[in-house]
Design an enzyme around this catalytic site. Structure first.
Site, PDB file in Angstrom:
ATOM      1  N   CYS A 115      38.658  49.410  38.697  1.00  0.00           N
ATOM      2  CA  CYS A 115      38.124  48.122  39.139  1.00  0.00           C
ATOM      3  C   CYS A 115      39.003  47.420  40.163  1.00  0.00           C
ATOM      4  O   CYS A 115      38.625  46.358  40.662  1.00  0.00           O
ATOM      5  CB  CYS A 115      37.891  47.216  37.931  1.00  0.00           C
ATOM      6  N   HIS A 127      39.757  37.552  38.700  1.00  0.00           N
ATOM      7  CA  HIS A 127      39.012  38.751  38.292  1.00  0.00           C
ATOM      8  C   HIS A 127      37.816  38.308  37.442  1.00  0.00           C
ATOM      9  O   HIS A 127      36.705  38.784  37.642  1.00  0.00           O
ATOM     10  CB  HIS A 127      39.921  39.697  37.512  1.00  0.00           C
ATOM     11  N   GLU A 131      44.659  36.973  32.606  1.00  0.00           N
ATOM     12  CA  GLU A 131      44.918  36.501  33.960  1.00  0.00           C
ATOM     13  C   GLU A 131      45.258  35.008  33.994  1.00  0.00           C
ATOM     14  O   GLU A 131      46.052  34.586  34.837  1.00  0.00           O
ATOM     15  CB  GLU A 131      43.766  36.823  34.905  1.00  0.00           C
ATOM     16  N   LYS A 150      31.876  36.949  39.768  1.00  0.00           N
ATOM     17  CA  LYS A 150      31.183  37.897  38.898  1.00  0.00           C
ATOM     18  C   LYS A 150      30.142  37.194  38.039  1.00  0.00           C
ATOM     19  O   LYS A 150      29.209  37.833  37.546  1.00  0.00           O
ATOM     20  CB  LYS A 150      32.183  38.636  38.007  1.00  0.00           C
ATOM     21  N   HIS A 188      29.685  42.625  37.785  1.00  0.00           N
ATOM     22  CA  HIS A 188      30.921  43.390  37.991  1.00  0.00           C
ATOM     23  C   HIS A 188      30.551  44.774  38.509  1.00  0.00           C
ATOM     24  O   HIS A 188      30.126  45.643  37.752  1.00  0.00           O
ATOM     25  CB  HIS A 188      31.673  43.496  36.659  1.00  0.00           C
ATOM     26  N   PHE A 243      40.651  49.101  34.355  1.00  0.00           N
ATOM     27  CA  PHE A 243      40.936  50.013  33.252  1.00  0.00           C
ATOM     28  C   PHE A 243      42.029  50.990  33.696  1.00  0.00           C
ATOM     29  O   PHE A 243      42.048  51.462  34.823  1.00  0.00           O
ATOM     30  CB  PHE A 243      39.687  50.786  32.864  1.00  0.00           C
TER      31      PHE A 243
END
Length: 425
Positions: free
Chosen positions: A170, A310, A321, A342, A347, A406
């Site tokens: 990602c 994110h 975050e 997002k 996403h 990930f």
């Protein structure tokens, strides 16, 4: 001797809610969501049956019948976005030596749609272990290797310089743009098409995220399923799309009279070496990436006017975050607006980082911070200004954009309004 710096002179976007940069920006500033029930396949047997799909017609976007057959949906997105970005930049690739044009394209899952469709065909819906070798798709190899996407973009631009496909989950989009900026800074290329694409809305991808319960099961209300930083969030919403940016050396762009959206002032990547899907709650590896990116940009923490988070809509990411922002920005973290697009476009895995860079460039251009849609009940454990529901007119000269992937990948990028030329020793 002048330091070479990378600037953005063109933007091309294929995103849920509309194809093209104008449609994309209008969706964001309107605070609308593009999430809905999955229509690409029958998702009735899945836990999460919603996604942010792009209303994309290859022919209407200028692709020929041969290109449409040859290219996976993700590659189609990339070529269409690349063409828009080149047109937007006003750059003439034919006037740049071909070996000085580079490509850096990110993707998390490559040509998943074509691979899955073709496997289903040659295995008779998975019923045969020995597949029918006489019935494969003639372009199947292109679907197997993610590098084919970079090759397609290179052909579209006539690029004979460095061409790379970046796949870091990602963070692929941010990392690909950083790689493109590095080509400019190092003098490896004078014009770079940098961005990322993913078209992951397919049974295998949905099943992967169903298995770990990462995606939202809010199937009855898809428009409100993506809720970053909200107390009631329950996972992310899968999306698809692409953004391609035209990067040039700042001085050369000015000399040709190009419109400069922003400068890529600093970037850094780190890893948590911890867990494939888990995140450390203290966010220290992301904090380190932020610190290094700001150092490379030679900017203090209080210069950041907007943080593009994110903001996936998972509890562990939001906490991770937010902790990183507080650790690096200190008291300024409580003053600077933070938001997640997002919430509106889903996403799109590797593509989203590049799509977010496009949004950041437009935020600088328009002095407007996109909102976090669906944020009705902020999580009291977090405590920052997440710009709920409505876009905010706000002076934006410096943006921090972050990504988390990930595998523990963490990337931070600093974008600024065009800065005057500087020298170095």
């Amino acid at each position: 001797m002048n330091q070479r710096r990378a600037v953005v002179t063109g933007i091309g976007v294929v995103a849920p809610g509309g194809v093209g940069t104008k449609a994309f920006w209008k969706l964001l500033t309107d605070g609308r969501t593009a999430t809905r029930a999955i229509s690409h396949f029958d998702a009735s047997g899945f836990r999460s049956r919603i996604a942010a799909e792009a209303d994309f017609n290859p022919a209407a976007c200028g692709l020929t019948a041969e290109e449409t057959v040859r290219m996976d949906r993700a590659a189609q997105f990339a070529v269409v976005a690349a063409r828009e970005a080149l047109a937007d930049s006003g750059a003439a690739p034919e006037e740049v030596p071909a070996h000085r044009i580079g490509v850096s394209v990110g993707t998390a899952v490559g040509c998943t749609v074509t691979l899955e469709q073709q496997y289903t065909q040659v295995s008779d819906n998975g019923s045969r272990w020995v597949v029918d070798a006489a019935d494969p798709f003639p372009h199947l190899y292109r679907a197997l290797v993610p590098s084919a996407i970079g090759a397609e973009v290179a052909w579209a631009a006539g690029a004979q310089g460095p061409v790379r496909t970046v796949s870091t989950g990602c963070t692929s989009g941010l990392d690909a743009v950083a790689q493109g900026a590095q080509y400019i800074e190092d003098g490896t290329a004078d014009l770079v098409l940098a961005g990322a694409t993913d078209a992951p809305i397919s049974p295998i991808t949905v099943a992967c995220f169903d298995a770990i319960k990462a995606t939202s099961p809010n199937n009855d209300d898809p428009a409100h399923a993506s809720r970053p930083f909200d107390r009631d969030r329950d996972g992310f919403v899968l999306g698809e799309g692409c953004a391609v940016l035209i990067l040039e050396e700042a001085g050369a762009a000015r000399r040709r009279g190009a419109r400069i959206y922003c400068e890529i002032a600093g970037y850094a990547q780190r890893s948590n070496a911890f867990h494939m899907t888990g995140l450390r709650p203290d966010g220290l590896e992301l904090a380190e990436a932020i610190r290094v990116a700001l150092d490379r940009a030679r900017l203090p923490v209080d210069s950041v006017d907007y943080v593009n988070a994110h903001g996936s809509g998972t509890r562990q990411n939001d906490r991770h975050e937010t902790a990183a922002f507080k650790a690096t920005l200190g008291e300024h973290a409580y003053r600077v607006p933070v938001s997640s697009i997002k919430s509106m476009v889903g996403h799109s895995l590797g593509a989203i980082g590049a799509i977010e860079v496009a949004a950041c460039a437009l935020a600088i251009e328009m002095d407007t911070v996109p909102p976090t849609a669906n944020l009705h009940t902020p999580d009291p454990e977090l405590g920052l200004d997440y710009v709920p529901l409505e876009a905010r007119e706000y002076p934006v000269d410096t943006v921090l954009s972050v990504g988390s992937g990930f595998g523990g990948f963490q990337t931070a990028m600093v974008l600024t309004a065009p800065r005057p030329e500087v020298g170095h020793d």
